[in-house]
Scaffold this active site. Structure first.
Site, PDB file in Angstrom:
ATOM      1  N   TYR A  93     -29.574 -28.306 -26.981  1.00  0.00           N
ATOM      2  CA  TYR A  93     -28.965 -27.366 -27.944  1.00  0.00           C
ATOM      3  C   TYR A  93     -27.604 -27.022 -27.356  1.00  0.00           C
ATOM      4  O   TYR A  93     -27.306 -25.875 -27.111  1.00  0.00           O
ATOM      5  CB  TYR A  93     -29.919 -26.157 -27.974  1.00  0.00           C
ATOM      6  CG  TYR A  93     -29.718 -25.047 -28.945  1.00  0.00           C
ATOM      7  CD1 TYR A  93     -29.726 -25.267 -30.323  1.00  0.00           C
ATOM      8  CD2 TYR A  93     -29.584 -23.730 -28.496  1.00  0.00           C
ATOM      9  CE1 TYR A  93     -29.603 -24.207 -31.200  1.00  0.00           C
ATOM     10  CE2 TYR A  93     -29.473 -22.667 -29.363  1.00  0.00           C
ATOM     11  CZ  TYR A  93     -29.472 -22.917 -30.729  1.00  0.00           C
ATOM     12  OH  TYR A  93     -29.366 -21.865 -31.601  1.00  0.00           O
ATOM     13  N   ARG A 107     -29.846 -15.131 -37.198  1.00  0.00           N
ATOM     14  CA  ARG A 107     -30.072 -13.798 -36.614  1.00  0.00           C
ATOM     15  C   ARG A 107     -28.850 -12.930 -36.852  1.00  0.00           C
ATOM     16  O   ARG A 107     -28.210 -12.445 -35.911  1.00  0.00           O
ATOM     17  CB  ARG A 107     -30.356 -13.927 -35.102  1.00  0.00           C
ATOM     18  CG  ARG A 107     -31.657 -14.660 -34.768  1.00  0.00           C
ATOM     19  CD  ARG A 107     -31.870 -14.837 -33.265  1.00  0.00           C
ATOM     20  NE  ARG A 107     -30.962 -15.818 -32.689  1.00  0.00           N
ATOM     21  CZ  ARG A 107     -31.195 -17.138 -32.666  1.00  0.00           C
ATOM     22  NH1 ARG A 107     -32.317 -17.626 -33.167  1.00  0.00           N
ATOM     23  NH2 ARG A 107     -30.319 -17.965 -32.127  1.00  0.00           N
ATOM     24  N   GLU A 164     -29.986 -32.997 -38.283  1.00  0.00           N
ATOM     25  CA  GLU A 164     -29.054 -32.621 -37.222  1.00  0.00           C
ATOM     26  C   GLU A 164     -28.525 -33.915 -36.635  1.00  0.00           C
ATOM     27  O   GLU A 164     -29.302 -34.803 -36.263  1.00  0.00           O
ATOM     28  CB  GLU A 164     -29.748 -31.780 -36.146  1.00  0.00           C
ATOM     29  CG  GLU A 164     -30.283 -30.457 -36.685  1.00  0.00           C
ATOM     30  CD  GLU A 164     -30.765 -29.490 -35.599  1.00  0.00           C
ATOM     31  OE1 GLU A 164     -31.013 -29.940 -34.461  1.00  0.00           O
ATOM     32  OE2 GLU A 164     -30.885 -28.283 -35.903  1.00  0.00           O
ATOM     33  N   GLU A 166     -27.084 -36.031 -33.787  1.00  0.00           N
ATOM     34  CA  GLU A 166     -27.120 -35.921 -32.333  1.00  0.00           C
ATOM     35  C   GLU A 166     -26.861 -37.274 -31.674  1.00  0.00           C
ATOM     36  O   GLU A 166     -26.970 -38.326 -32.304  1.00  0.00           O
ATOM     37  CB  GLU A 166     -28.504 -35.431 -31.864  1.00  0.00           C
ATOM     38  CG  GLU A 166     -28.937 -34.109 -32.480  1.00  0.00           C
ATOM     39  CD  GLU A 166     -30.117 -33.451 -31.780  1.00  0.00           C
ATOM     40  OE1 GLU A 166     -30.457 -33.889 -30.655  1.00  0.00           O
ATOM     41  OE2 GLU A 166     -30.686 -32.515 -32.353  1.00  0.00           O
ATOM     42  N   ASP A 198     -32.248 -35.545 -35.892  1.00  0.00           N
ATOM     43  CA  ASP A 198     -33.320 -34.577 -35.660  1.00  0.00           C
ATOM     44  C   ASP A 198     -33.614 -33.923 -37.013  1.00  0.00           C
ATOM     45  O   ASP A 198     -32.987 -32.942 -37.387  1.00  0.00           O
ATOM     46  CB  ASP A 198     -32.816 -33.569 -34.622  1.00  0.00           C
ATOM     47  CG  ASP A 198     -33.798 -32.445 -34.368  1.00  0.00           C
ATOM     48  OD1 ASP A 198     -34.990 -32.605 -34.680  1.00  0.00           O
ATOM     49  OD2 ASP A 198     -33.358 -31.391 -33.860  1.00  0.00           O
ATOM     50  N   GLN A 205     -39.603 -24.045 -39.728  1.00  0.00           N
ATOM     51  CA  GLN A 205     -39.121 -23.654 -38.401  1.00  0.00           C
ATOM     52  C   GLN A 205     -38.925 -22.139 -38.289  1.00  0.00           C
ATOM     53  O   GLN A 205     -39.317 -21.519 -37.292  1.00  0.00           O
ATOM     54  CB  GLN A 205     -37.799 -24.387 -38.144  1.00  0.00           C
ATOM     55  CG  GLN A 205     -37.198 -24.170 -36.774  1.00  0.00           C
ATOM     56  CD  GLN A 205     -35.826 -24.869 -36.633  1.00  0.00           C
ATOM     57  OE1 GLN A 205     -35.421 -25.669 -37.493  1.00  0.00           O
ATOM     58  NE2 GLN A 205     -35.121 -24.581 -35.555  1.00  0.00           N
ATOM     59  N   TYR A 209     -41.319 -20.375 -35.263  1.00  0.00           N
ATOM     60  CA  TYR A 209     -40.702 -20.645 -33.953  1.00  0.00           C
ATOM     61  C   TYR A 209     -40.756 -19.493 -32.953  1.00  0.00           C
ATOM     62  O   TYR A 209     -40.412 -19.690 -31.776  1.00  0.00           O
ATOM     63  CB  TYR A 209     -39.263 -21.145 -34.134  1.00  0.00           C
ATOM     64  CG  TYR A 209     -38.204 -20.078 -34.160  1.00  0.00           C
ATOM     65  CD1 TYR A 209     -38.037 -19.272 -35.271  1.00  0.00           C
ATOM     66  CD2 TYR A 209     -37.371 -19.867 -33.062  1.00  0.00           C
ATOM     67  CE1 TYR A 209     -37.071 -18.300 -35.301  1.00  0.00           C
ATOM     68  CE2 TYR A 209     -36.403 -18.889 -33.087  1.00  0.00           C
ATOM     69  CZ  TYR A 209     -36.250 -18.110 -34.209  1.00  0.00           C
ATOM     70  OH  TYR A 209     -35.285 -17.138 -34.233  1.00  0.00           O
ATOM     71  N   THR A 308     -27.531 -30.735 -31.930  1.00  0.00           N
ATOM     72  CA  THR A 308     -26.577 -30.961 -33.012  1.00  0.00           C
ATOM     73  C   THR A 308     -25.150 -30.950 -32.483  1.00  0.00           C
ATOM     74  O   THR A 308     -24.770 -30.043 -31.745  1.00  0.00           O
ATOM     75  CB  THR A 308     -26.694 -29.836 -34.057  1.00  0.00           C
ATOM     76  OG1 THR A 308     -28.058 -29.680 -34.394  1.00  0.00           O
ATOM     77  CG2 THR A 308     -25.878 -30.156 -35.291  1.00  0.00           C
ATOM     78  N   GLU A 322     -25.325 -25.579 -41.339  1.00  0.00           N
ATOM     79  CA  GLU A 322     -23.964 -25.092 -41.137  1.00  0.00           C
ATOM     80  C   GLU A 322     -23.051 -25.493 -42.297  1.00  0.00           C
ATOM     81  O   GLU A 322     -22.247 -24.686 -42.763  1.00  0.00           O
ATOM     82  CB  GLU A 322     -23.406 -25.662 -39.830  1.00  0.00           C
ATOM     83  CG  GLU A 322     -24.152 -25.186 -38.589  1.00  0.00           C
ATOM     84  CD  GLU A 322     -23.884 -26.063 -37.389  1.00  0.00           C
ATOM     85  OE1 GLU A 322     -24.592 -27.082 -37.222  1.00  0.00           O
ATOM     86  OE2 GLU A 322     -22.952 -25.740 -36.619  1.00  0.00           O
TER      87      GLU A 322
END
Lengths: 374, 374
Positions: A93, A107, A164, A166, A198, A205, A209, A308, A322
């Site tokens: 991450y 959040r 994602e 990657e 990913d 999630q 999580y 990502t 995003e």
């Protein structure tokens, strides 16, 4: 041999899968060219396990294309298979921009980065058994998610299916239990790189999580390219790492493997993002040193994803979370349709060039199938 | 054959490892007795992959001990090996008492259980490559942890090394990608059970685990018994599951595999806890159904742990985190010493009986080695 883009496992109709080296739109039948049992196998693992010296000698033996002409097979005629038997799969991450965006979106009102983020490459183990080769269809998962306010959770097909973008690193030579692998030993263990998707069900999630991390929101599928590009092909992309503030602890200090890989993410053939790997905060050698800092051993076939890849500009965001800012800003596609998250039938494709060379990483692609009926 | 306690991999000096069936203090040399290649292998995986019918037929063929007398080897003479090649390792968190205790200790002032806990068996992927067989020494890991107030984190040997007493389930027959495995198919996929120690560095875990879950605090080692006890041997322990409130969603409803397994946890030979497995909130068949509910496939050798087994009484707590209440209430041992967390040289051993029978699960044990010098 500039367009060489890695080792993979191929087969021709009626023949058994074996090791090939991609050279542009041709594949060298390595088993036939070098006549060695280690290449007459259905995964790269035996070759990877043979170690760095053998990797180097094999590259040397395969540099003279003219002598290999009779071992070339057109890429268009072969079937490609999962190149490695994946041992453990870890997902990091490590993009500051992605972690900060995810924090702001998931959040809101809190500090976007957790206190540990600038001190260590945050990561977790994913499911090795559901890593699939590029081109494998990806079925939309069912799962639990938050229900309407005050009501019980729902069990339904994911409504927020995401990708994602990657870069993945493949471990060739293992290590001993209890013995950390320092940054300086990166090349002795890591064989090469792949591109990686990913797949992420954001609604599953978000509900599951806390407190033990992502599980079923990720474990239904992870796609990797059919070709593993050896590190020596990536060295043309080596760049200075980004400044890290605060300076990392000694076991993570002085990384050498920042790479200028230039990704392009296409949705149904239309490029929606161009993330630059060189802006990653934590590098692949730091990730390996951290992963083993507690004495955890490596095995041939271990795979770890960078996390990502996202840049500062929205044109460099590596996920729909995003790009659509969690659905608030739908993307417009050339066919006039709009997307927040993935729809059934959508195809995601990631490609990348190695710095400003013409070396390509093997692309990785997957198409979404409808969820199973109840 | 009441004292039969499972299949494992054994070797005699100078001979290659192969499949054995433990019968009390003897081992049946299964390869010699049944003369089949599938038992002449260094892991149980080929036998496990052969499926439930074959498992049943093998049990039948091995029930007449008198005919097997010439294939018996004294347990004391054999070396035991890791019985399975672990594919993916998942660890659950399915004891209500443990989850509530951990919440109270680690997040004081908050609701101990997260909102999802009573709706799904919370779990995460662990490191398959560091699962070791009972008896393997466990080296104290180095790792990052929170520094003094306001200061940078430290990198040091863990000062809060713990165990978690768990039961592990071993997948024999795999499943197809995209196809959930319902509760009713539990016996077609799961071969049997082991005891498991989930070694946990609490200081490393506390610093790293937000937001993606435990990683290096757990990945340095997980120990399992040398013997895998088949499900038919566990059926003597089947009991009614605990009431679940709220009732689980339909894909998790009507579990059948609540088991009265009676664990004993010994520290340096002294029993410090007797956790009862029958009080687990989520059962092994619910865990399997949840794990595959998103279409994630199973492979032969997949291993999943129940999560720490803890009861309501402190004499039933399955970790030092709970037994010492995070170091606030040290345990007294018979030699006069006290423990909050594990010290170098400490040996943890978990044993278990199947209900009130005399069937034992194979014990699992590990001794702590000092951390590597810097």
């Amino acid at each position: 041999m500039a367009s060489d883009s890695g080792y993979g496992i191929f087969s021709l109709p009626g023949e058994t899968p074996r090791v090939g080296l991609r050279v542009g739109d041709q594949v060298v039948d390595v088993a036939a060219a070098l006549g060695d049992e280690v290449f007459r196998q259905p995964t790269l693992n035996p070759f990877l396990a043979s170690g760095r010296r053998r990797w180097d000698r094999t590259r040397e033996a395969l540099t003279d294309l003219s002598s290999l002409a009779r071992y070339l097979v057109p890429l268009a005629e072969v079937t490609l298979h999962l190149p490695i038997e994946v041992a453990d799969f870890v997902d990091f991450y490590s993009s500051l921009e992605h972690a900060a965006n995810a924090g702001r979106i998931l959040r809101p009102g809190e500090e976007p980065l957790k206190p540990n983020w600038r001190h260590l490459p945050v990561g977790y183990h994913g499911r090795a058994g559901t890593v699939v080769v590029s081109g494998t269809p990806v079925r939309r998962p069912w799962g639990q998610r938050v229900g309407p306010a005050g009501a019980a959770p729902l069990f339904a097909p994911s409504g927020r299916l995401d990708f994602e973008a990657e870069v993945g690193f493949v471990v060739g030579a293992g290590s001993s239990l209890g013995q950390p692998v320092p940054l300086s030993a990166f090349r002795d263990h890591v064989f090469g790189a792949v591109l990686l998707i990913d797949w992420s069900a954001r609604d599953i999630q978000a509900w599951e999580y806390v407190p033990l991390g992502p599980f079923l929101g990720k474990s239904f599928a992870t796609s990797i390219s059919a070709w593993v590009v050896p590190l020596d092909q990536l060295s043309a992309a080596l760049v200075a790492p980004v400044d890290q503030e605060p300076p990392p602890l000694p076991y993570l200090a002085d990384p050498a493997w920042a790479l200028d890989l230039r990704l392009a993410v296409a949705l149904n053939g239309h490029v929606v993002s161009r993330p630059g790997f060189r802006s990653m905060y934590w590098t692949a050698d730091q990730q390996l040193a951290h992963l083993t800092s507690n004495g955890a051993s490596l095995r041939t076939g271990d795979l770890y994803g960078s996390g990502t890849v996202s840049g500062t500009d929205p044109s460099e965001y590596g996920s729909l979370l995003e790009l659509s800012w969690n659905g608030q800003r739908p993307l417009s596609l050339p066919d006039g349709s709009r997307r927040t998250y993935l729809e059934d039938g959508d195809t995601v494709t990631i490609s990348a060039t190695v710095g400003d060379t013409d070396i390509q990483l093997g692309e990785v692609s997957g198409t979404i199938q409808p969820a199973l009926p109840l």
